[in-house]
Design a protein around this motif. Sequence first.
Motif, short mmCIF file in Angstrom:
data_model
loop_
_atom_site.label_atom_id
_atom_site.label_comp_id
_atom_site.label_asym_id
_atom_site.label_seq_id
_atom_site.Cartn_x
_atom_site.Cartn_y
_atom_site.Cartn_z
N TYR A 207 4.83 6.30 3.90
CA TYR A 207 4.39 6.19 5.29
C TYR A 207 3.49 4.98 5.51
O TYR A 207 3.44 4.43 6.61
CB TYR A 207 3.67 7.47 5.72
N THR B 152 5.44 2.12 7.02
CA THR B 152 6.29 2.33 8.19
C THR B 152 5.75 1.60 9.41
O THR B 152 4.53 1.37 9.54
CB THR B 152 6.41 3.82 8.51
N LYS C 289 2.94 3.61 11.22
CA LYS C 289 1.62 3.49 10.61
C LYS C 289 0.95 2.18 11.01
O LYS C 289 -0.23 2.16 11.43
CB LYS C 289 1.77 3.55 9.08
N ALA D 290 -1.04 11.00 7.12
CA ALA D 290 -0.47 11.06 5.77
C ALA D 290 -1.58 11.02 4.71
O ALA D 290 -1.52 11.76 3.71
CB ALA D 290 0.51 9.92 5.56
#
Length: 301
Positions: free
Chosen positions: A191, A194, A197, A239
């Motif tokens: 994550y 990404t 994020k 996360a």
Amino acid sequence: MPGLHALARRPRGAVFLAVGVAALAGWAYLAAMVAAMVPVMDMSELGPGMGLFNRFNIFADLPAEARAALAAICLPEGATTFGMPVDGAWSTADAGLVFIMWVMMALAMMLPSAAPMIATYSEQPRLIAGREARGLPVLTLALGYLSVWIAYAVVATAAQGGLTALRLVSPMMAPATLVLAGTTLIAAGIYQFTPAKLACLMRCRRPLPFFLERIPTDYFSVFRLGVIQGLLCLGCCWALMTVMFAVGIMNVVWIAVLGLLMAVEKTVHAMWVPRAVGVLLLLWGTLLLAASDAGKAILGF
């Protein structure tokens, strides 16, 4: 009062003071939980790094049976885990205690990283125009922000309850399998790279343009602004917060480490920071999977 007037003239200082007090309240609650556990259990059961607290256990050299007997005699029921559910199905009270624990973790971990954002809002008179009391709009914004993490605490409580029922999380709130720990770390590491994020992180680092695009006109719009900023923070940090399921939910060492990492991500304007964290999480998770029974079977060890 002169002290209050001085704080009003320095809104950034007032915000950091208030956030510090709230974060200390969260840490005080978590510290009380740890202090209740230290005398009667092996703290390493709570996750990596927590074994350091065993040096404060004056009963550490006694047999496990003797420690259990002392706990039964000297401590009220449930004190070994500060009232946390130990085994079996959770009651409503059990779920409530776990929820409070997650809320306190949010205060300790997330609120300090939001202090610059709240302070930025407090320093913009046009965002608080027409309001006699500057403190109330700032408090409203902070409550909107915290409402998002309170909602996260509800989800985290349900997840912990489900994983405990499936025996994937131990009664000491640590992962029961290396597979769970490894996959959680790998998912959190992925994550970090990404677009979601990175986009949320950029908004968290530079909140002022976002505020100026949505100048609030009443307290409801201020609260909504706090909620939106909280959602951006959630998109940035959920996360890393969930890494607690991999290192032990009541692991105060990693609560401090992850809280510091999230604060650094938001204040150091360099993209290598989240990527470096992502690489470390991926490597750590891969090592744990390789060390698990399933990993050894796949690798032929």
